[in-house]
Design a protein around this motif. Structure first.
Motif, mmCIF file in Angstrom:
data_model
loop_
_atom_site.group_PDB
_atom_site.id
_atom_site.type_symbol
_atom_site.label_atom_id
_atom_site.label_comp_id
_atom_site.label_asym_id
_atom_site.label_seq_id
_atom_site.Cartn_x
_atom_site.Cartn_y
_atom_site.Cartn_z
ATOM 1 N N TYR A 154 -4.405 1.978 -8.324
ATOM 2 C CA TYR A 154 -3.607 3.036 -7.717
ATOM 3 C C TYR A 154 -2.117 2.675 -7.704
ATOM 4 O O TYR A 154 -1.329 3.322 -7.030
ATOM 5 C CB TYR A 154 -4.094 3.319 -6.298
ATOM 6 C CG TYR A 154 -5.527 3.802 -6.251
ATOM 7 C CD1 TYR A 154 -5.848 5.118 -6.539
ATOM 8 C CD2 TYR A 154 -6.558 2.920 -5.948
ATOM 9 C CE1 TYR A 154 -7.168 5.562 -6.521
ATOM 10 C CE2 TYR A 154 -7.885 3.352 -5.924
ATOM 11 C CZ TYR A 154 -8.169 4.669 -6.212
ATOM 12 O OH TYR A 154 -9.480 5.100 -6.193
ATOM 13 N N ASN A 166 0.810 -1.210 0.000
ATOM 14 C CA ASN A 166 0.000 0.000 0.000
ATOM 15 C C ASN A 166 0.849 1.268 0.000
ATOM 16 O O ASN A 166 0.298 2.365 0.061
ATOM 17 C CB ASN A 166 -0.938 0.013 1.214
ATOM 18 C CG ASN A 166 -1.974 -1.094 1.140
ATOM 19 O OD1 ASN A 166 -2.540 -1.351 0.081
ATOM 20 N ND2 ASN A 166 -2.204 -1.767 2.245
ATOM 21 N N ASP A 200 -2.508 -2.643 -9.281
ATOM 22 C CA ASP A 200 -3.906 -2.218 -9.209
ATOM 23 C C ASP A 200 -4.109 -0.784 -9.691
ATOM 24 O O ASP A 200 -3.187 -0.109 -10.136
ATOM 25 C CB ASP A 200 -4.423 -2.389 -7.773
ATOM 26 C CG ASP A 200 -4.797 -3.827 -7.464
ATOM 27 O OD1 ASP A 200 -5.260 -4.524 -8.386
ATOM 28 O OD2 ASP A 200 -4.628 -4.263 -6.310
ATOM 29 N N ASN A 256 -0.821 -1.501 -4.567
ATOM 30 C CA ASN A 256 -1.657 -0.315 -4.562
ATOM 31 C C ASN A 256 -0.834 0.941 -4.305
ATOM 32 O O ASN A 256 -1.385 2.012 -4.093
ATOM 33 C CB ASN A 256 -2.745 -0.426 -3.483
ATOM 34 C CG ASN A 256 -3.780 -1.481 -3.834
ATOM 35 O OD1 ASN A 256 -4.538 -1.325 -4.773
ATOM 36 N ND2 ASN A 256 -3.799 -2.565 -3.078
#
Length: 331
Positions: A128, A88, A126, A106
């Motif tokens: 993002y 992330n 993904d 992400n």
């Protein structure tokens, strides 16, 4: 003893009834915080960055999440042995990253100049995600790109491996991309000046492919979208066009081009030493260096006008079409 044995029987029955295996029971979800970095992975922690200087392997079935405020920096060998990594924030590889499981990005993945990334599992970039390769990325299985995958180093897509560039995804090549497997694109493929894309597998373009470098095709290039060639396109095998090819550069054909769509050659050059089978439309046809045994083979019916005379590489003057080289008209 008998009572204990009796108690164990319903316990195993319950475990079997809910389908819980011992492997899944011991699978663990980890978050990349300071304790896990230093105590479990043996890394060092500084300013929310976990740095690995020695090898580490994530166990099969486990999950490692990189939070939005944490960076994982790999200077050694990192093995994802069938687990799941959810990035992330930032994963930076200066060493060797071997993925046999799943990586979901992400955030940002940087495979640096010194980085080696071997993918035997699945990598999903993904909506993002931003995935930049400056080192060597070798794909033996699946890569799914929903956003931005840019190559400044070398990408090798192995035999039977698949790179899927999905809708809204952009695959950008600034350096070397070698394909022996399958590349499918419903997004954009962009090749920049001085870059090289070598295809010994299959490329299926269903959206936009813009070439400013060199594409060398030794197997199959299928186009159902738009190819904008501003560089060099070398065809040594098969190009099947059901969409539109805009040629503002040079196409060297030593194989076969099947045109069921449109080839707009108003501003480019086609050097043909192979066969061009035209079943639809060629605009501004300017053929150079057409060899005596080469063919430009549309299928009829035909009307002998200036456009078709140009298709046959003839010269048109005063309603007369003059052929100075061989031409084969297929039945």
């Amino acid at each position: 003893l008998l009572n204990n044995f009796i108690l164990l029987i319903p316990l195993f029955a319950i475990l079997g009834g809910i389908g819980l295996s011992f492997d899944s029971a011991f699978a663990v979800d980890y978050s990349l915080e300071r304790p896990f970095c230093t105590n479990t992975m043996g890394g060092s922690w500084s300013s929310s960055t976990c740095t690995l200087e020695s090898s580490y392997t994530i166990s099969t079935g486990d999950k490692l999440t990189i939070p939005t405020y944490v960076t994982l920096k790999i200077n050694a060998e990192f093995n994802n042995n069938g687990s799941r990594i959810q990035d992330n924030n930032l994963l930076t590889n200066y060493g060797t990253l071997i993925n046999l499981g799943t990586i979901e990005n992400n955030g940002w993945i940087f495979n640096t100049l010194k980085g080696i990334l071997n993918n035997y599992g699945s990598i999903t970039n993904d909506l993002y995600g931003d995935f930049k390769n400056y080192g060597i990325l070798t794909n033996f299985n699946d890569i799914f790109n929903f956003r931005s995958l840019s190559n400044h180093g070398t990408i090798n897509n192995d035999i039977d491996a698949v790179i899927e560039n999905l809708y809204r995804g952009t695959l950008s090549n600034f350096s070397t991309l070698n394909n022996q497997g399958i590349i499918t694109s419903d997004g954009s493929i962009l090749t920049y000046p001085e870059s090289l894309l070598t295809n010994k597998g299959t490329i299926d373009n269903r959206s936009t492919l813009k070439n400013q470098g060199t594409i060398s095709n030794f197997n199959t290039l299928n186009n159902q979208g738009d190819i904008n060639n501003e560089g060099t396109l070398n065809n040594n095998n098969t190009i099947k066009n059901d969409g539109t090819i805009f040629n503002d550069g040079t196409i060297f054909n030593d194989g076969t081009i099947f045109n069921d769509g449109t080839i707009d050659n108003s501003s480019g050059d086609i050097v043909n030493e192979g066969e061009i089978t035209n079943q639809n439309n060629i605009i501004g046809y300017d053929l150079t260096n057409n060899q005596p045994d080469a063919e430009i083979a549309p299928t009829g019916p035909f009307t002998l006008n200036q456009t078709f005379c140009n298709t046959m590489s003839g010269s048109w003057s005063g309603s007369t079409c003059t052929l100075d080289q061989n031409y084969t008209l297929l039945a």
